[in-house]
Scaffold this motif. Sequence first.
Motif, PDB file in Angstrom:
ATOM      1  N   LYS A  78       0.839  -1.208   0.000  1.00 55.25           N
ATOM      2  CA  LYS A  78       0.000   0.000   0.000  1.00 55.25           C
ATOM      3  C   LYS A  78       0.870   1.253   0.000  1.00 55.25           C
ATOM      4  N   ARG A  79       1.967   1.236   0.783  1.00 52.77           N
ATOM      5  CA  ARG A  79       2.857   2.394   0.833  1.00 52.77           C
ATOM      6  C   ARG A  79       3.531   2.605  -0.526  1.00 52.77           C
ATOM      7  N   ASN A  80       3.952   1.507  -1.172  1.00 53.54           N
ATOM      8  CA  ASN A  80       4.554   1.613  -2.511  1.00 53.54           C
ATOM      9  C   ASN A  80       3.574   2.212  -3.511  1.00 53.54           C
ATOM     10  N   ALA A  81       2.292   1.821  -3.394  1.00 55.76           N
ATOM     11  CA  ALA A  81       1.258   2.354  -4.303  1.00 55.76           C
ATOM     12  C   ALA A  81       1.112   3.865  -4.099  1.00 55.76           C
ATOM     13  N   MET A  82       1.229   4.308  -2.839  1.00 52.22           N
ATOM     14  CA  MET A  82       1.157   5.750  -2.552  1.00 52.22           C
ATOM     15  C   MET A  82       2.349   6.482  -3.156  1.00 52.22           C
ATOM     16  N   GLU A  83       3.532   5.868  -3.094  1.00 56.21           N
ATOM     17  CA  GLU A  83       4.739   6.479  -3.678  1.00 56.21           C
ATOM     18  C   GLU A  83       4.609   6.587  -5.199  1.00 56.21           C
ATOM     19  N   VAL A  84       4.030   5.562  -5.825  1.00 61.51           N
ATOM     20  CA  VAL A  84       3.802   5.593  -7.275  1.00 61.51           C
ATOM     21  C   VAL A  84       2.863   6.745  -7.625  1.00 61.51           C
ATOM     22  N   GLU A  85       1.821   6.921  -6.791  1.00 58.71           N
ATOM     23  CA  GLU A  85       0.858   8.005  -6.996  1.00 58.71           C
ATOM     24  C   GLU A  85       1.556   9.368  -6.898  1.00 58.71           C
ATOM     25  N   MET A  86       2.498   9.479  -5.932  1.00 53.84           N
ATOM     26  CA  MET A  86       3.274  10.733  -5.795  1.00 53.84           C
ATOM     27  C   MET A  86       4.115  10.974  -7.048  1.00 53.84           C
ATOM     28  N   GLY A  87       4.746   9.895  -7.557  1.00 51.21           N
ATOM     29  CA  GLY A  87       5.580   9.993  -8.750  1.00 51.21           C
ATOM     30  C   GLY A  87       4.789  10.384  -9.983  1.00 51.21           C
ATOM     31  N   GLU A  88       3.499  10.039 -10.007  1.00 51.41           N
ATOM     32  CA  GLU A  88       2.631  10.347 -11.153  1.00 51.41           C
ATOM     33  C   GLU A  88       2.374  11.853 -11.295  1.00 51.41           C
ATOM     34  N   LEU A  89       2.568  12.591 -10.189  1.00 50.56           N
ATOM     35  CA  LEU A  89       2.263  14.034 -10.223  1.00 50.56           C
ATOM     36  C   LEU A  89       3.118  14.778 -11.245  1.00 50.56           C
ATOM     37  N   HIS A 138       0.985  24.464 -10.976  1.00 51.75           N
ATOM     38  CA  HIS A 138       1.864  24.325  -9.805  1.00 51.75           C
ATOM     39  C   HIS A 138       1.068  24.388  -8.511  1.00 51.75           C
ATOM     40  N   GLU A 139       0.130  25.320  -8.442  1.00 56.04           N
ATOM     41  CA  GLU A 139      -0.678  25.488  -7.224  1.00 56.04           C
ATOM     42  C   GLU A 139      -1.531  24.249  -6.955  1.00 56.04           C
ATOM     43  N   GLN A 140      -2.167  23.753  -8.012  1.00 57.18           N
ATOM     44  CA  GLN A 140      -3.032  22.573  -7.860  1.00 57.18           C
ATOM     45  C   GLN A 140      -2.231  21.340  -7.441  1.00 57.18           C
ATOM     46  N   LEU A 141      -1.078  21.122  -8.116  1.00 54.56           N
ATOM     47  CA  LEU A 141      -0.282  19.925  -7.839  1.00 54.56           C
ATOM     48  C   LEU A 141       0.425  20.004  -6.486  1.00 54.56           C
ATOM     49  N   ALA A 142       0.754  21.231  -6.063  1.00 54.79           N
ATOM     50  CA  ALA A 142       1.366  21.395  -4.740  1.00 54.79           C
ATOM     51  C   ALA A 142       0.384  20.953  -3.653  1.00 54.79           C
ATOM     52  N   LYS A 143      -0.896  21.296  -3.829  1.00 56.57           N
ATOM     53  CA  LYS A 143      -1.936  20.882  -2.877  1.00 56.57           C
ATOM     54  C   LYS A 143      -2.116  19.365  -2.906  1.00 56.57           C
ATOM     55  N   GLU A 144      -2.123  18.789  -4.108  1.00 55.55           N
ATOM     56  CA  GLU A 144      -2.287  17.336  -4.242  1.00 55.55           C
ATOM     57  C   GLU A 144      -1.118  16.598  -3.593  1.00 55.55           C
ATOM     58  N   GLU A 145       0.106  17.133  -3.811  1.00 59.41           N
ATOM     59  CA  GLU A 145       1.307  16.515  -3.233  1.00 59.41           C
ATOM     60  C   GLU A 145       1.262  16.573  -1.701  1.00 59.41           C
ATOM     61  N   GLU A 146       0.828  17.721  -1.178  1.00 56.92           N
ATOM     62  CA  GLU A 146       0.730  17.889   0.278  1.00 56.92           C
ATOM     63  C   GLU A 146      -0.279  16.900   0.874  1.00 56.92           C
ATOM     64  N   THR A 147      -1.405  16.742   0.195  1.00 53.17           N
ATOM     65  CA  THR A 147      -2.450  15.808   0.653  1.00 53.17           C
ATOM     66  C   THR A 147      -1.941  14.374   0.644  1.00 53.17           C
ATOM     67  N   LEU A 148      -1.273  13.994  -0.464  1.00 47.57           N
ATOM     68  CA  LEU A 148      -0.736  12.628  -0.579  1.00 47.57           C
ATOM     69  C   LEU A 148       0.353  12.358   0.457  1.00 47.57           C
ATOM     70  N   ALA A 149       1.235  13.340   0.670  1.00 44.30           N
ATOM     71  CA  ALA A 149       2.326  13.184   1.649  1.00 44.30           C
ATOM     72  C   ALA A 149       1.754  12.992   3.049  1.00 44.30           C
ATOM     73  N   LYS A 150       0.715  13.770   3.384  1.00 42.60           N
ATOM     74  CA  LYS A 150       0.081  13.639   4.705  1.00 42.60           C
ATOM     75  C   LYS A 150      -0.590  12.276   4.846  1.00 42.60           C
ATOM     76  N   GLU A 151      -1.261  11.846   3.777  1.00 38.86           N
ATOM     77  CA  GLU A 151      -1.932  10.542   3.793  1.00 38.86           C
ATOM     78  C   GLU A 151      -0.922   9.410   4.017  1.00 38.86           C
ATOM     79  N   MET A 152       0.230   9.507   3.342  1.00 38.58           N
ATOM     80  CA  MET A 152       1.254   8.472   3.473  1.00 38.58           C
ATOM     81  C   MET A 152       1.881   8.495   4.868  1.00 38.58           C
TER      82      MET A 152
END
Length: 250
Positions: A122-133, A151-165
């Motif tokens: 599951k953690r690897n899948a989250m890392e793949v999702e981060m790499g997809e950004l 940049h603004e949209q993806l920065a928010k998505e990255e922050e959300t994914l990082a917190k989730e992981m």
Amino acid sequence: MIRMNVNYILPFLLLLVSFSSCSRKYKIEGNSSVTSLDGKMLFLKTLQNGQWVTIDSSEVVHGLFSMKGPVDSVMMVTLYMDDEGIMPLILEDGRIEIIISNSQLSAKGTLLNNALYEFIEKRNAMEVEMGELERKEARMVLDGANLEDVHEQLAKEEETLAKEMNDYVKDFIIENYENVLGPGVFMMMCSTLPYPIMTPQIEDIMRTAPLIFKENAFVKDFLSKAKQNMQLLEEHKRLQQSSETTAMQH
């Protein structure tokens, strides 16, 4: 009424405990499709007093390898080829199936190994999702989207994914405080840091940690070094501020 002789029953129960502890054994059955592993020796190693100690070993023959032995206590170990760590696993009672391929590493078949590799997958899948950004950014720009908006949209998505992981890793450690998975995954998490340091995630983990977790040899050593490093950083920061203040006064 039939009365049981406790003096007779107690030694019998102790004997059962003795036999059951002796019968606890691990059996590893490994399958590798990585041709470069053929003919190589694989080693099971565990960290003891800062040293990697070999517990068992096996040669890979036609993609297959096996190991077996008694389990005195459940422990986290690492499968090694020479001095290279390949994958973590839990040495526990039961049959452990290991699969090594170019796209997969897994150890399953026992309770804790199943939990560990479900977590890793599951953690690897989250890392793949981060790499997809990054690829998503390139696609959006090619589709004509405004670069600043992207940049603004993806920065928010990255922050959300990082917190989730981070929350997922933290919650897994908390759920497994009192078995080998908690300290083991904590060790894996800390090994990604450049040096021992107290992060907000680690502080959260330690806030509710029971004594059994805090007294784990690795956890104890990490916390000791992290606190020393934090003091050094604070001292460096204080000296830097003092130097800047002196410079401004002159």
